[in-house]
Every structure is written in structure tokens, then in C-alpha cells.
Design an enzyme around this catalytic site. Sequence first.
Site, mmCIF file in Angstrom:
data_model
loop_
_atom_site.group_PDB
_atom_site.id
_atom_site.type_symbol
_atom_site.label_atom_id
_atom_site.label_comp_id
_atom_site.label_asym_id
_atom_site.label_seq_id
_atom_site.Cartn_x
_atom_site.Cartn_y
_atom_site.Cartn_z
ATOM 1 N N LYS A 44 -18.682 -7.893 8.509
ATOM 2 C CA LYS A 44 -17.823 -8.718 9.378
ATOM 3 C C LYS A 44 -18.590 -9.212 10.609
ATOM 4 O O LYS A 44 -18.572 -10.401 10.932
ATOM 5 C CB LYS A 44 -16.618 -7.885 9.814
ATOM 6 C CG LYS A 44 -15.833 -8.503 10.943
ATOM 7 C CD LYS A 44 -15.084 -7.443 11.742
ATOM 8 C CE LYS A 44 -14.765 -7.926 13.105
ATOM 9 N NZ LYS A 44 -15.138 -7.106 14.210
ATOM 10 N N ASN A 45 -19.273 -8.309 11.296
ATOM 11 C CA ASN A 45 -19.884 -8.715 12.564
ATOM 12 C C ASN A 45 -21.108 -9.613 12.385
ATOM 13 O O ASN A 45 -21.541 -10.263 13.336
ATOM 14 C CB ASN A 45 -20.193 -7.495 13.436
ATOM 15 C CG ASN A 45 -18.910 -6.910 14.022
ATOM 16 O OD1 ASN A 45 -17.867 -7.568 14.044
ATOM 17 N ND2 ASN A 45 -18.968 -5.668 14.488
ATOM 18 N N CYS A 99 -10.437 -6.772 19.986
ATOM 19 C CA CYS A 99 -9.879 -5.446 20.230
ATOM 20 C C CYS A 99 -9.916 -5.107 21.718
ATOM 21 O O CYS A 99 -10.875 -5.433 22.415
ATOM 22 C CB CYS A 99 -10.682 -4.394 19.467
ATOM 23 S SG CYS A 99 -10.503 -4.495 17.686
ATOM 24 N N ARG A 103 -14.395 -6.309 28.836
ATOM 25 C CA ARG A 103 -15.388 -6.905 27.941
ATOM 26 C C ARG A 103 -15.964 -8.164 28.599
ATOM 27 O O ARG A 103 -15.690 -9.283 28.178
ATOM 28 C CB ARG A 103 -14.775 -7.214 26.565
ATOM 29 C CG ARG A 103 -14.273 -5.976 25.854
ATOM 30 C CD ARG A 103 -13.833 -6.229 24.427
ATOM 31 N NE ARG A 103 -14.955 -6.375 23.515
ATOM 32 C CZ ARG A 103 -14.827 -6.460 22.187
ATOM 33 N NH1 ARG A 103 -13.638 -6.411 21.635
ATOM 34 N NH2 ARG A 103 -15.884 -6.604 21.420
ATOM 35 N N ASP A 134 -18.585 1.790 16.620
ATOM 36 C CA ASP A 134 -17.593 1.319 15.642
ATOM 37 C C ASP A 134 -17.302 2.362 14.552
ATOM 38 O O ASP A 134 -16.453 2.132 13.689
ATOM 39 C CB ASP A 134 -18.064 0.002 14.998
ATOM 40 C CG ASP A 134 -18.072 -1.143 16.006
ATOM 41 O OD1 ASP A 134 -17.530 -0.970 17.109
ATOM 42 O OD2 ASP A 134 -18.626 -2.212 15.684
ATOM 43 N N ARG A 194 -8.162 -7.621 10.174
ATOM 44 C CA ARG A 194 -9.200 -8.457 10.793
ATOM 45 C C ARG A 194 -10.575 -8.099 10.269
ATOM 46 O O ARG A 194 -11.476 -8.955 10.259
ATOM 47 C CB ARG A 194 -9.184 -8.273 12.320
ATOM 48 C CG ARG A 194 -8.077 -9.029 13.022
ATOM 49 C CD ARG A 194 -8.292 -9.033 14.528
ATOM 50 N NE ARG A 194 -9.707 -9.083 14.812
ATOM 51 C CZ ARG A 194 -10.349 -8.278 15.662
ATOM 52 N NH1 ARG A 194 -9.680 -7.391 16.346
ATOM 53 N NH2 ARG A 194 -11.631 -8.390 15.849
HETATM 54 C C1 EPZ Z 1 -20.012 -6.172 19.264
HETATM 55 O O1 EPZ Z 1 -19.165 -6.474 20.362
HETATM 56 C C2 EPZ Z 1 -19.101 -5.903 18.092
HETATM 57 N N1 EPZ Z 1 -18.288 -7.081 17.846
HETATM 58 C C3 EPZ Z 1 -18.216 -4.692 18.385
HETATM 59 O O2 EPZ Z 1 -17.512 -4.387 17.204
HETATM 60 C C4 EPZ Z 1 -19.095 -3.485 18.733
HETATM 61 O O3 EPZ Z 1 -18.276 -2.411 19.135
HETATM 62 C C5 EPZ Z 1 -20.066 -3.837 19.853
HETATM 63 O O4 EPZ Z 1 -20.826 -5.043 19.515
HETATM 64 C C6 EPZ Z 1 -21.077 -2.725 20.146
HETATM 65 O O5 EPZ Z 1 -21.800 -2.421 18.984
HETATM 66 C C7 EPZ Z 1 -18.825 -8.102 17.191
HETATM 67 O O6 EPZ Z 1 -19.966 -8.102 16.770
HETATM 68 C C8 EPZ Z 1 -17.939 -9.285 16.973
HETATM 69 P P1 EPZ Z 1 -21.633 -5.824 23.336
HETATM 70 P P2 EPZ Z 1 -19.754 -7.159 21.666
HETATM 71 O O7 EPZ Z 1 -21.833 -7.118 23.990
HETATM 72 O O8 EPZ Z 1 -20.857 -8.060 21.266
HETATM 73 C C9 EPZ Z 1 -21.088 -4.666 27.972
HETATM 74 C C10 EPZ Z 1 -15.641 -3.852 15.891
HETATM 75 O O9 EPZ Z 1 -14.831 -2.909 15.855
HETATM 76 N N2 EPZ Z 1 -21.311 -6.117 28.233
HETATM 77 O O10 EPZ Z 1 -22.780 -5.217 22.582
HETATM 78 O O11 EPZ Z 1 -18.620 -7.712 22.433
HETATM 79 C C11 EPZ Z 1 -19.768 -4.393 27.271
HETATM 80 O O12 EPZ Z 1 -18.702 -4.313 28.176
HETATM 81 C C12 EPZ Z 1 -16.060 -4.453 17.210
HETATM 82 O O13 EPZ Z 1 -16.107 -4.398 14.881
HETATM 83 C C13 EPZ Z 1 -21.429 -6.557 29.541
HETATM 84 O O14 EPZ Z 1 -21.332 -5.782 30.501
HETATM 85 O O15 EPZ Z 1 -20.352 -5.882 22.394
HETATM 86 C C14 EPZ Z 1 -20.088 -3.093 26.539
HETATM 87 O O16 EPZ Z 1 -19.921 -2.015 27.421
HETATM 88 C C15 EPZ Z 1 -15.367 -3.873 18.376
HETATM 89 N N3 EPZ Z 1 -21.680 -7.891 29.761
HETATM 90 C C16 EPZ Z 1 -21.574 -3.200 26.212
HETATM 91 O O17 EPZ Z 1 -22.075 -4.220 27.075
HETATM 92 C C17 EPZ Z 1 -21.815 -8.777 28.738
HETATM 93 O O18 EPZ Z 1 -22.062 -9.975 28.998
HETATM 94 C C18 EPZ Z 1 -21.889 -3.612 24.769
HETATM 95 O O19 EPZ Z 1 -21.144 -4.779 24.431
HETATM 96 C C19 EPZ Z 1 -21.688 -8.322 27.415
HETATM 97 C C20 EPZ Z 1 -21.435 -6.977 27.186
#
Ligand code: EPZ
Length: 420
Positions: free
Chosen positions: A22-23, A117, A122, A306, A398
Site C-alpha cells: 500500500k505505502n 490515520c 503529522r 506499522d 484502506r
Molecule cells: C509513512 O507516513 C506511512 N504512510 C505510515 O504508515 C508510517 O507509519 C510512517 O511512514 C512511518 O513509517 C505512508 O507511507 C502513506 P513520516 P509518513 O513522515 O510519511 C515526523 C500506515 O499505517 N514528521 O515518516 O506520514 C512525523 O510526525 C501508515 O500504513 C515531521 O515532524 O510518516 C513522525 O513523527 C500510518 N515533519 C515522523 O516524522 C514532517 O515534515 C515520521 O513520519 C514529516 C514527518
Amino acid sequence: MEKLVVTGPTQLKGEVTISGAKNAAVALLPATLLIDGVCTIENLPHISDIEISCTILEKLGAKITWNDKHCITIDTRNITTTKAPLDLTSKFRASYYIIGSMLGRKGEIEVGMPGGCKLGARPIDQHIKGFEALGATVTVEKGKIYGKAKKLKGTSIYMDIVSVGATINVMLAAVLAKGTTTIDNAAKEPHIVDVANFLNTMGADIRGAGTDVIKINGVEKLHGNATYSVVPDQIEAGTFMLAAVATRGDLTLKNCITKHLESITAKIIEVGGNVEDYGDSIRVWCNKRPNKANIKTLPYPGFPTDLQPQMGVVLSLANGTSVINESIWESRFQYTDELNKMGAKITAQGKTAFFEGVKKLYGAPVYSTDLRAGAALVIAGTAAQGETDIYNLQHIDRGYEDIEGKFRKIGANIKRVTEE
Ligand code: EPZ
């Protein structure tokens, strides 16, 4: 209202074929906006996030032909608008990938803030920092993101935190930029490598994906004219591996890349499960009560956030007290209230949860609070004594293709019921 009714306990046994990730898929589809041509994507998971992604692309002018339920041909030669439909983009997180692609292709985008989610704050500051470093102007106003750029220019970008979304989004924006872009402190997840491989197949020049330094040499144009198959879903595979352990079952998972499953395999062995690794398939079985273990979620190659809720089900049933430290999302323990309704003894405090293992879980009505929480409840319902009714299925749908069909095939007593 729909619910899943699971009657347990069942020891899951048999074979499961893992779907495309999915991702990865939710990033590959917006990545097609960079292509001035036609391409075919195979091994797409049949889930609601993909249906919505395709509708958004169509609204932007892409022409999509469904060859079968896992394969589309997409023609992105004629992109007719730079305004993405707000009602659809707010439905899931990955809609933010339209920003990187459209800034690269059209130099302009207007899109709503992404949904997805509810796992705590985020922010998208790292995405915006990357776009601005490439020369775009980005403003966020009244729930909308506006991006504009004349011609993006390659540069060096250091990510302050390791972010999957920001790494992919900046990579997308840099593909058609003038010159070379370097992303330092990049995320290394398999789906990042998949997006880079896809773009390279279509004519991009991206090196180093899967390491923490990614180099993108900008090219004039992406040509399309190629077929690409989505990488197998590491998280779906991990979900079934943990389901085998929680139910003391014996599952063989086909169509997976076991290299992507190393952190999960290590923890399964630590809790007393057994794993046989065949490279593109994996067998997991467990014939005793799991041992306690401590987990800390980390970016890849660490233990994935995840799979934290699914591991939480295993530890709820373990012998002894385990601790999970969630280091990525501040609100990823909402599922523990639901597991406690089923007899688990979990105390969550901030980003840490303590799992005092119990011998049995019992069926109860429970609510899926997010996608992976929903998968955890399906595992818990299968392991538990009696009937578990799981509500809020829109989260599960989803991201998991035909979850009840796949669980039923390996012995679970599970059905989808529509309730007045
Ligand atoms: C991706 O989300 C995945 N979603 C999430 O999967 C997954 O939990 C996550 O990566 C971590 O592996 C998709 O790929 C669509 P991040 P993403 O940016 O990209 C902080 C699932 O269940 N951050 O790696 O949104 C953030 O708050 C979903 O399939 C900032 O501070 O995650 C978090 O603490 C849920 N500023 C950390 O970084 C930013 O600009 C990692 O987030 C971006 C992120």
C-alpha cells in the site's frame, strides 16, 4: 454499519499470498504525474486508498484503464488542471505526493491538507522545507496548500528528521529539476526504493535510494512506455507473521521479500516463534505461549511502527511483562483500550506501554481506531475465546486487501456483516 464478526480461538494454518505494498502504491500513482507518456502498473493492492488515488489522478486529467483488479494502464500525457479535489485528497495521507509530482511537472499545485490515520501530530514541515530549497514557494492557508515554481533547481537538502513522506515527496519534485539534488538523512524504507526504481524505469536518474543519501540527477522528461510491478507489502506480511504467533498457528506467506522482514523475524524468534526463510516466501509457526519481549519502533531497518499494534497482541498473550516504546507516533496506543476490553492488561503512558501478559483474550465489541489497530483487532479476535465484533472497518479497508477472505482461507471463522 458494517462489522467483522470473528469467532475464536483458531490456530491459523495454511498459505497466504501477500499483496502489493500500500505505502509504495500510494506513492507510485502520483509519481505517474511526472510522466509525459503511458505506463502500466501491476501488483496493485485492491484497497480503497488505491481507488481514491486513481479518482484523483483522473480528476487531474489522467486516463486510467483497469486491465484487471490489480493492474492499471495510465496515460498522464494530458494533465488538465493543477487543482486537486479537496474532498478526495483529505481522505488519506499520501495525497501529499501530488505536491512533489505537480511542482515537478507543472510548477503549480493547489491541494487540501492530507488526511489519514490519526496517530498524533503529522506535520509536513520537512516536505515544505525540501520544496522551498528546490526553489518553490509554498503557502498553507485555510486548510489548503499552494505551491508554485518557475523551474525547480537541484540542491542539497538535509532532513531534520527521518521522514518517509518527505523523502519520497522531495525525490518526486527533484526528478525533473535542473541539476542534481542530494537528500541527506533520507528514510530507507522498501517503498522508497520502490518509488525510485519505478521512476528510473520511466527514465529518471536516482541513485542511493535505500541508503541515507539519495542523489537525483534531474532529467528533461520521463518517457513512460514501461510496465512496473509494485513491491510486496512488508507490513501485510508482518501482520500475518504475527497472526501465526498470536494464534499458535503455522503460516507460509508467498510473494514477499524476506530481507524486508528481518526486524520482525528477529522479534518472532525472541518470543519463541519459529521462522523458515525461503527468500521470496517465509514460514512462521509457534507452538507455545510466546515469551515476553521489549520493542522500540524505529525507521527502517528497525522494528516498524506499522506492526506495533499487531506485536502488541502477541505481547498481550505472552508469559511475563513486556514494554513497547513507540518512537514515531505520539498516539499509536489507542488500540490498547480495545484490547483491554478483550481481557488484555495493558497500561499505556505517553509513548510507552506495559503489557502484562494474560493466558487468554475473550471476545468483545471493539472499534478499529486506525488501520493497523484494525488489523491487530482481527488477530486478537482470531486468538480470543468467543465472538469479537470489530467496527470502523473503513480504516482496515484502506490498507488490507480482502482481509476477511485471507483470514478465512487460513482457518479463521470471520465474516462481514451489515448491521442496522
Ligand atoms: C509513512 O507516513 C506511512 N504512510 C505510515 O504508515 C508510517 O507509519 C510512517 O511512514 C512511518 O513509517 C505512508 O507511507 C502513506 P513520516 P509518513 O513522515 O510519511 C515526523 C500506515 O499505517 N514528521 O515518516 O506520514 C512525523 O510526525 C501508515 O500504513 C515531521 O515532524 O510518516 C513522525 O513523527 C500510518 N515533519 C515522523 O516524522 C514532517 O515534515 C515520521 O513520519 C514529516 C514527518
